[in-house]
Design an enzyme around this catalytic site. Structure first.
Site, PDB file in Angstrom:
ATOM      1  N   ILE A  40       0.831  -1.213   0.000  1.00 50.62           N
ATOM      2  CA  ILE A  40       0.000   0.000   0.000  1.00 50.62           C
ATOM      3  C   ILE A  40       0.868   1.267   0.000  1.00 50.62           C
ATOM      4  O   ILE A  40       0.402   2.335  -0.422  1.00 50.62           O
ATOM      5  CB  ILE A  40      -0.967  -0.020   1.211  1.00 50.62           C
ATOM      6  CG1 ILE A  40      -2.196   0.823   0.943  1.00 50.62           C
ATOM      7  CG2 ILE A  40      -0.270   0.392   2.500  1.00 50.62           C
ATOM      8  CD1 ILE A  40      -3.326   0.573   1.944  1.00 50.62           C
ATOM      9  N   ASN A  97      11.205  -8.872   7.338  1.00 49.10           N
ATOM     10  CA  ASN A  97      11.521  -8.275   8.628  1.00 49.10           C
ATOM     11  C   ASN A  97      10.937  -9.147   9.733  1.00 49.10           C
ATOM     12  O   ASN A  97       9.807  -9.623   9.622  1.00 49.10           O
ATOM     13  CB  ASN A  97      10.930  -6.869   8.715  1.00 49.10           C
ATOM     14  CG  ASN A  97      11.588  -5.903   7.749  1.00 49.10           C
ATOM     15  OD1 ASN A  97      12.802  -5.888   7.617  1.00 49.10           O
ATOM     16  ND2 ASN A  97      10.781  -5.102   7.050  1.00 49.10           N
ATOM     17  N   GLU A 105       6.037  -4.845  11.185  1.00 50.05           N
ATOM     18  CA  GLU A 105       4.856  -4.091  11.633  1.00 50.05           C
ATOM     19  C   GLU A 105       3.579  -4.928  11.639  1.00 50.05           C
ATOM     20  O   GLU A 105       2.638  -4.590  12.350  1.00 50.05           O
ATOM     21  CB  GLU A 105       4.639  -2.872  10.723  1.00 50.05           C
ATOM     22  CG  GLU A 105       5.802  -1.884  10.695  1.00 50.05           C
ATOM     23  CD  GLU A 105       5.783  -0.911  11.861  1.00 50.05           C
ATOM     24  OE1 GLU A 105       4.782  -0.876  12.591  1.00 50.05           O
ATOM     25  OE2 GLU A 105       6.788  -0.186  12.026  1.00 50.05           O
ATOM     26  N   VAL A 106       3.518  -5.943  10.810  1.00 52.85           N
ATOM     27  CA  VAL A 106       2.282  -6.735  10.691  1.00 52.85           C
ATOM     28  C   VAL A 106       2.581  -8.170  11.130  1.00 52.85           C
ATOM     29  O   VAL A 106       3.512  -8.795  10.601  1.00 52.85           O
ATOM     30  CB  VAL A 106       1.745  -6.725   9.237  1.00 52.85           C
ATOM     31  CG1 VAL A 106       0.464  -7.558   9.124  1.00 52.85           C
ATOM     32  CG2 VAL A 106       1.503  -5.291   8.754  1.00 52.85           C
ATOM     33  N   HIS A 110       5.302 -11.873   6.056  1.00 47.40           N
ATOM     34  CA  HIS A 110       5.235 -11.316   4.707  1.00 47.40           C
ATOM     35  C   HIS A 110       6.645 -11.142   4.192  1.00 47.40           C
ATOM     36  O   HIS A 110       7.543 -10.721   4.933  1.00 47.40           O
ATOM     37  CB  HIS A 110       4.468  -9.993   4.662  1.00 47.40           C
ATOM     38  CG  HIS A 110       4.823  -9.030   5.742  1.00 47.40           C
ATOM     39  ND1 HIS A 110       4.427  -9.198   7.062  1.00 47.40           N
ATOM     40  CD2 HIS A 110       5.570  -7.903   5.720  1.00 47.40           C
ATOM     41  CE1 HIS A 110       4.906  -8.209   7.795  1.00 47.40           C
ATOM     42  NE2 HIS A 110       5.601  -7.409   7.003  1.00 47.40           N
TER      43      HIS A 110
HETATM   44  P1  5GP Z   1       6.976  -4.729   7.634  1.00 46.87           P
HETATM   45  O1  5GP Z   1       7.560  -3.455   8.126  1.00 46.87           O
HETATM   46  O2  5GP Z   1       6.074  -5.384   8.659  1.00 46.87           O
HETATM   47  O3  5GP Z   1       8.006  -5.669   7.079  1.00 46.87           O
HETATM   48  O4  5GP Z   1       6.089  -4.354   6.378  1.00 46.87           O
HETATM   49  C1  5GP Z   1       4.714  -4.146   6.412  1.00 46.87           C
HETATM   50  C2  5GP Z   1       4.321  -3.623   5.055  1.00 46.87           C
HETATM   51  O5  5GP Z   1       2.929  -3.768   4.916  1.00 46.87           O
HETATM   52  C3  5GP Z   1       4.646  -2.152   4.847  1.00 46.87           C
HETATM   53  O6  5GP Z   1       5.487  -2.020   3.710  1.00 46.87           O
HETATM   54  C4  5GP Z   1       3.279  -1.498   4.641  1.00 46.87           C
HETATM   55  O7  5GP Z   1       3.286  -0.465   3.690  1.00 46.87           O
HETATM   56  C5  5GP Z   1       2.423  -2.677   4.205  1.00 46.87           C
HETATM   57  N1  5GP Z   1       1.004  -2.581   4.565  1.00 46.87           N
HETATM   58  C6  5GP Z   1       0.493  -2.260   5.779  1.00 46.87           C
HETATM   59  N2  5GP Z   1      -0.845  -2.305   5.759  1.00 46.87           N
HETATM   60  C7  5GP Z   1      -1.187  -2.650   4.493  1.00 46.87           C
HETATM   61  C8  5GP Z   1      -2.447  -2.869   3.860  1.00 46.87           C
HETATM   62  O8  5GP Z   1      -3.528  -2.732   4.438  1.00 46.87           O
HETATM   63  N3  5GP Z   1      -2.420  -3.226   2.546  1.00 46.87           N
HETATM   64  C9  5GP Z   1      -1.239  -3.375   1.859  1.00 46.87           C
HETATM   65  N4  5GP Z   1      -1.330  -3.726   0.572  1.00 46.87           N
HETATM   66  N5  5GP Z   1      -0.025  -3.194   2.438  1.00 46.87           N
HETATM   67  C10 5GP Z   1      -0.011  -2.831   3.739  1.00 46.87           C
END
Ligand code: 5GP
Length: 125
Positions: A40, A97, A105-106, A110
């Site tokens: 996103i 990550n 973050e999630v 992923h």
């Molecule tokens: P992390 O920092 O956890 O490795 O990456 C999380 C990623 O998820 C970030 O790049 C962020 O932009 C993406 N992200 C967070 N919420 C959403 C969402 O609702 N939809 C999509 N498509 N990406 C998301």
């Protein structure tokens, strides 16, 4: 806010909702093992997230508990998505990550695929 990867899986997370089709995504690939969609908030011209269909918090959780078929399925999906996006000739980056220091973050595993431009050094110094 980075997540704690030692916590149990929480199926209220945003990627679990995307998997259940409760939230939309711009999907680029789906099979038995994986779903892939555009990030996103893209950090490169191509920024795709690939997630396993199974409920795994992080790469740590996945590498310990997923079946060989799930691991093979996710790994092959990542390669195919990058190939189909035309990223192989110029090169690309795959990144996961994990937890606090990784900046995850999630809390659903992923894998990021980045491409479409020179990606710079592996880590900022
Ligand atoms: P992390 O920092 O956890 O490795 O990456 C999380 C990623 O998820 C970030 O790049 C962020 O932009 C993406 N992200 C967070 N919420 C959403 C969402 O609702 N939809 C999509 N498509 N990406 C998301």
């Amino acid at each position: 806010m980075p997540i704690d990867p030692t916590q149990p899986y929480d199926d209220g997370n945003i990627f679990a909702k995307i998997l259940r089709k409760e939230l939309p995504c711009k999907a680029v690939y789906e099979d038995e093992w994986a779903l892939a969609f555009h990030d996103i908030n893209p950090l490169a011209p191509v920024h795709i997230l690939v997630i396993p269909k199974g409920s795994y918090v992080s790469w740590d959780d996945f590498s310990e508990k997923a079946s060989d078929a799930e691991i093979a399925g996710l790994t092959r999906a990542i390669g195919k998505i990058a190939r189909d996006a035309g990223l192989v000739p110029q090169g690309y980056r795959v990144l996961a990550n994990i937890g606090l220091r990784g900046g995850q973050e999630v809390p659903h595993l992923h894998v990021h695929i980045f491409g479409g431009q020179p990606l710079g050094p592996m880590l900022a110094r």
